[in-house]
Design a protein around this motif. Structure first.
Motif, mmCIF file in Angstrom:
data_model
loop_
_atom_site.group_PDB
_atom_site.id
_atom_site.type_symbol
_atom_site.label_atom_id
_atom_site.label_comp_id
_atom_site.label_asym_id
_atom_site.label_seq_id
_atom_site.Cartn_x
_atom_site.Cartn_y
_atom_site.Cartn_z
ATOM 1 N N GLU B 223 0.839 -1.206 0.000
ATOM 2 C CA GLU B 223 0.000 0.000 0.000
ATOM 3 C C GLU B 223 0.867 1.247 0.000
ATOM 4 O OE1 GLU B 223 -0.993 -2.709 1.841
ATOM 5 O OE2 GLU B 223 -2.569 -3.051 0.360
ATOM 6 N N TRP B 224 1.899 1.215 0.836
ATOM 7 C CA TRP B 224 2.783 2.373 0.922
ATOM 8 C C TRP B 224 3.472 2.606 -0.436
ATOM 9 C CZ3 TRP B 224 7.983 3.309 0.225
ATOM 10 C CH2 TRP B 224 8.449 4.541 0.689
ATOM 11 N N ILE B 225 3.920 1.530 -1.031
ATOM 12 C CA ILE B 225 4.602 1.629 -2.329
ATOM 13 C C ILE B 225 3.653 2.227 -3.366
ATOM 14 C CG2 ILE B 225 5.505 0.201 -4.241
ATOM 15 C CD1 ILE B 225 6.729 -1.554 -1.933
ATOM 16 N N HIS B 226 2.401 1.800 -3.294
ATOM 17 C CA HIS B 226 1.397 2.304 -4.232
ATOM 18 C C HIS B 226 1.086 3.782 -3.952
ATOM 19 C CE1 HIS B 226 -1.902 2.063 -7.017
ATOM 20 N NE2 HIS B 226 -2.687 2.631 -6.117
ATOM 21 N N GLU B 227 0.899 4.106 -2.679
ATOM 22 C CA GLU B 227 0.554 5.489 -2.313
ATOM 23 C C GLU B 227 1.663 6.477 -2.682
ATOM 24 O OE1 GLU B 227 -0.326 5.454 1.857
ATOM 25 O OE2 GLU B 227 -2.076 4.163 1.536
ATOM 26 N N GLU B 228 2.892 6.048 -2.502
ATOM 27 C CA GLU B 228 4.016 6.959 -2.756
ATOM 28 C C GLU B 228 4.489 6.912 -4.211
ATOM 29 O OE1 GLU B 228 5.098 9.105 -0.646
ATOM 30 O OE2 GLU B 228 4.123 8.380 1.170
ATOM 31 N N ASP B 229 3.808 6.145 -5.022
ATOM 32 C CA ASP B 229 4.166 6.038 -6.451
ATOM 33 C C ASP B 229 5.622 5.602 -6.650
ATOM 34 O OD1 ASP B 229 1.762 6.519 -7.583
ATOM 35 O OD2 ASP B 229 2.046 8.678 -7.744
ATOM 36 N N ILE B 230 6.055 4.682 -5.859
ATOM 37 C CA ILE B 230 7.458 4.266 -5.915
ATOM 38 C C ILE B 230 7.805 3.643 -7.280
ATOM 39 C CG2 ILE B 230 9.158 2.667 -4.919
ATOM 40 C CD1 ILE B 230 8.549 5.093 -3.130
ATOM 41 N N ILE B 231 6.884 2.822 -7.793
ATOM 42 C CA ILE B 231 7.204 2.128 -9.054
ATOM 43 C C ILE B 231 7.386 3.122 -10.208
ATOM 44 C CG2 ILE B 231 6.321 0.465 -10.752
ATOM 45 C CD1 ILE B 231 5.277 -1.174 -8.352
ATOM 46 N N PRO B 232 6.454 4.077 -10.416
ATOM 47 C CA PRO B 232 6.705 5.072 -11.475
ATOM 48 C C PRO B 232 7.989 5.879 -11.254
ATOM 49 C CG PRO B 232 4.422 5.170 -10.762
ATOM 50 C CD PRO B 232 5.115 4.237 -9.835
ATOM 51 N N ILE B 233 8.291 6.165 -9.984
ATOM 52 C CA ILE B 233 9.524 6.920 -9.695
ATOM 53 C C ILE B 233 10.739 6.097 -10.133
ATOM 54 C CG2 ILE B 233 10.996 7.847 -7.854
ATOM 55 C CD1 ILE B 233 8.400 8.409 -6.260
ATOM 56 N N LEU B 234 10.724 4.823 -9.781
ATOM 57 C CA LEU B 234 11.858 3.958 -10.130
ATOM 58 C C LEU B 234 12.010 3.844 -11.647
ATOM 59 C CD1 LEU B 234 11.595 1.050 -7.513
ATOM 60 C CD2 LEU B 234 13.148 2.983 -7.495
ATOM 61 N N PHE B 235 10.892 3.698 -12.328
ATOM 62 C CA PHE B 235 10.955 3.608 -13.793
ATOM 63 C C PHE B 235 11.446 4.921 -14.391
ATOM 64 C CE2 PHE B 235 8.345 -0.280 -13.767
ATOM 65 C CZ PHE B 235 9.058 -0.999 -14.701
ATOM 66 N N ASN B 236 11.023 6.017 -13.783
ATOM 67 C CA ASN B 236 11.441 7.317 -14.263
ATOM 68 C C ASN B 236 12.957 7.487 -14.143
ATOM 69 O OD1 ASN B 236 10.920 9.863 -15.263
ATOM 70 N ND2 ASN B 236 10.816 10.762 -13.224
ATOM 71 N N ARG B 237 13.517 6.968 -13.035
ATOM 72 C CA ARG B 237 14.960 7.118 -12.815
ATOM 73 C C ARG B 237 15.767 6.060 -13.580
ATOM 74 N NH1 ARG B 237 16.480 10.892 -8.512
ATOM 75 N NH2 ARG B 237 18.506 10.513 -9.444
ATOM 76 N N LEU B 238 15.081 5.035 -14.058
ATOM 77 C CA LEU B 238 15.781 3.947 -14.759
ATOM 78 C C LEU B 238 16.526 4.464 -15.993
ATOM 79 C CD1 LEU B 238 16.206 0.837 -14.795
ATOM 80 C CD2 LEU B 238 14.196 0.668 -16.223
ATOM 81 N N GLY B 239 15.917 5.447 -16.651
ATOM 82 C CA GLY B 239 16.519 5.956 -17.891
ATOM 83 C C GLY B 239 17.728 6.838 -17.667
ATOM 84 N N SER B 240 17.838 7.432 -16.477
ATOM 85 C CA SER B 240 18.889 8.433 -16.292
ATOM 86 C C SER B 240 19.941 8.050 -15.249
ATOM 87 C CB SER B 240 18.243 9.758 -15.881
ATOM 88 O OG SER B 240 17.496 9.567 -14.701
ATOM 89 N N SER B 241 19.791 6.871 -14.691
ATOM 90 C CA SER B 241 20.704 6.518 -13.596
ATOM 91 C C SER B 241 21.998 5.901 -14.081
ATOM 92 C CB SER B 241 20.021 5.522 -12.663
ATOM 93 O OG SER B 241 18.961 6.130 -12.016
ATOM 94 N N LYS B 242 22.920 5.759 -13.128
ATOM 95 C CA LYS B 242 24.190 5.084 -13.417
ATOM 96 C C LYS B 242 23.939 3.575 -13.488
ATOM 97 C CE LYS B 242 27.413 8.413 -11.536
ATOM 98 N NZ LYS B 242 28.368 8.737 -10.492
ATOM 99 N N PRO B 243 24.847 2.825 -14.147
ATOM 100 C CA PRO B 243 24.609 1.382 -14.339
ATOM 101 C C PRO B 243 24.284 0.613 -13.065
ATOM 102 C CG PRO B 243 26.471 2.081 -15.625
ATOM 103 C CD PRO B 243 26.044 3.274 -14.829
ATOM 104 N N HIS B 244 25.050 0.842 -11.969
ATOM 105 C CA HIS B 244 24.791 0.032 -10.766
ATOM 106 C C HIS B 244 23.445 0.401 -10.134
ATOM 107 C CE1 HIS B 244 27.287 3.417 -9.334
ATOM 108 N NE2 HIS B 244 26.443 3.436 -8.326
ATOM 109 N N ASN B 245 23.045 1.671 -10.291
ATOM 110 C CA ASN B 245 21.723 2.072 -9.794
ATOM 111 C C ASN B 245 20.619 1.414 -10.612
ATOM 112 O OD1 ASN B 245 22.788 3.646 -7.829
ATOM 113 N ND2 ASN B 245 22.440 5.584 -8.851
ATOM 114 N N ARG B 246 20.835 1.340 -11.923
ATOM 115 C CA ARG B 246 19.820 0.723 -12.802
ATOM 116 C C ARG B 246 19.624 -0.742 -12.425
ATOM 117 N NH1 ARG B 246 22.430 3.367 -17.373
ATOM 118 N NH2 ARG B 246 23.250 1.339 -17.947
ATOM 119 N N LEU B 247 20.743 -1.406 -12.173
ATOM 120 C CA LEU B 247 20.666 -2.824 -11.808
ATOM 121 C C LEU B 247 19.862 -2.984 -10.507
ATOM 122 C CD1 LEU B 247 21.617 -5.725 -12.385
ATOM 123 C CD2 LEU B 247 23.621 -5.262 -11.016
ATOM 124 N N THR B 248 20.153 -2.128 -9.531
ATOM 125 C CA THR B 248 19.423 -2.206 -8.254
ATOM 126 C C THR B 248 17.943 -1.910 -8.462
ATOM 127 O OG1 THR B 248 21.437 -1.307 -7.280
ATOM 128 C CG2 THR B 248 19.548 -1.505 -5.832
#
Lengths: 111, 300
Positions: B223-248
């Motif tokens: 619920e918390w993950i859904h409320e805080e929009d964590i998944i869209p945030i993670l996908f948003n950062r996937l395109g611009s992050s460093k390789p080790h961050n992308r893997l995580t």
């Protein structure tokens, strides 16, 4: 996680680092249980080519997940053609042998 | 992956056990900073039962991320060995702390990838992970430290391969690890969301580590993950992050996706149990059960 923008991001990861590609294909494979995801993934440019490359790669986990995903995507005739273009003919042969007449005729026509 | 390791994880584990014992023995017999090295040896001694537990778990051993983590531990053990062998009059305490925490991070990687492991094994790994990450050696025994303790200027510096290229959980420079750990401890749930959204690469990496810890320890729920929009945030950062961050990011997303599936199955099981208990009241029990299952399956 299943919208086209997210899936496109994951498909881009397929072409990056080996570890990242392995995790990305694993996640896509897990998500491919959802029919909308299968439909969307097949439409993302370069996805099937990358999956075929991973299928033939050295990493057994990535290859296994890529195979699973390709099988899931092969329910669509257009995807089967993309796979054949990328050098993976198994689904095409299967479709011509086992598929319905309409799909086989369409494939023959395109070929 | 340019140089694939042909050894099986079982072989790696066995070699590592031997390596751990060797490092422990070296540490105990070191002429410099004897007390510190003894403390270090005690910590390393705790690795053996954990490694044996991993080795005994076939499911766990099949997972490539676990293998990666185990290889990372192996590298850190080699660094530790070099550190002890090259111990000189200048205090290597900082470097021991760095090596210990790098070992902790590698173990954290194993823990993060150990989805299939038994709770007992996971608890053992988590306990050792925490101990390694929070390590503090008693410096009262050591000679006066050098004025410039940076790794690069120390004659005891280890030039071994940095594990940061191998996994998404390790830091770039050992000298920053203590600061990072302090920051990590001080991050609250709200800070994590903020750093995930707006943090720079370093802050984002830290927030990812904390997020993965929270997910693992079940501090946060779906619920918390859904409320805080964590998944869209993670996908948003996937395109611009460093390789080790992308893997995580992708590893966290996989765990979240898996969680969703498990929730789905559990929910379906609950519905079926409920219907089964009251099934006698329904003439078309199977039809109702099937309909509910379909509804659950259609949920994303």
């Amino acid at each position: 996680m299943t919208d086209v923008v997210c899936l496109s991001g994951l498909v881009k990861s397929l072409a990056r680092d080996a570890d990242e590609g392995r995790e990305a294909v694993g996640l896509l494979s897990e998500l491919s249980d959802i029919s909308a995801v299968r439909r969307r993934i097949g439409r993302i440019q370069g996805c099937i080519v990358m999956l075929v490359t991973m299928l033939n790669g050295d990493d057994p986990t990535a290859s296994h997940d890529a195979a699973k995903l390709l099988i899931a995507l092969s329910s669509n005739t257009q995807n089967v053609l993309h796979m054949a273009e990328a050098g993976y003919f198994k689904p095409l042969v299967h479709c011509l042998k086992e598929g319905n007449i309409k799909a086989s005729f369409r494939l023959m026509h395109v070929l | 992956m340019e140089n694939p390791d042909s050894r099986s994880i079982s072989e790696i584990e066995s070699e590592q056990q031997a390596s751990t014992e060797e490092v422990v023995s070296l540490a105990k017999n070191s002429e410099f900073d004897r007390e510190i090295f003894t403390e270090f040896a005690v910590l390393l001694d705790k690795f053996t039962p954990v490694l044996v537990a991993i080795k005994d778990n076939e499911k766990l051993m099949d997972r490539p991320p676990v293998k990666k983590g185990v290889e990372s531990i192996e590298k850190e053990l080699t660094r530790a060995k070099k550190l002890i062998e090259g111990a000189c009059s200048r205090s290597p305490i900082k470097q021991i702390v760095v090596v210990t925490q790098e070992l902790g991070r590698s173990l954290g990687l194993v823990l993060f990838a150990s989805i299939d492991a038994s709770t007992e094994v996971k608890q053992d790994i988590a306990a050792l992970h925490r101990e390694l990450m929070n390590v503090k050696f008693d410096i009262s025994f050591t000679p006066s430290p050098s004025p410039s303790p940076s790794l690069g200027s120390s004659p005891c510096v280890i030039h071994g391969p940095r594990p940061s290229k191998e996994s998404g959980f390790v830091s770039e420079q050992g000298s920053f690890i203590n600061e990072i750990e302090e920051e990590k401890i001080s991050l609250s749930i709200d800070d994590v969301v903020l750093q995930l959204k707006y943090g720079n690469d370093e802050e984002f990496r830290l927030a990812l580590l904390v997020l993965s810890d929270f997910i693992r320890d079940k501090v946060i729920d779906k619920e918390w993950i859904h409320e805080e929009d964590i998944i869209p945030i993670l996908f948003n950062r996937l395109g611009s992050s460093k390789p080790h961050n992308r893997l995580t990011i992708i590893q966290i997303l996989r765990i979240l996706a898996l969680d969703t599936d498990e929730n789905k199955v559990n929910h379906m099981r609950n519905v079926l149990t409920f219907l089964h208990n009251f099934g006698c009241k329904f003439k078309n029990f199977h039809f109702v059960a099937f309909s509910h299952c379909l509804v659950v399956c259609r949920r994303k």
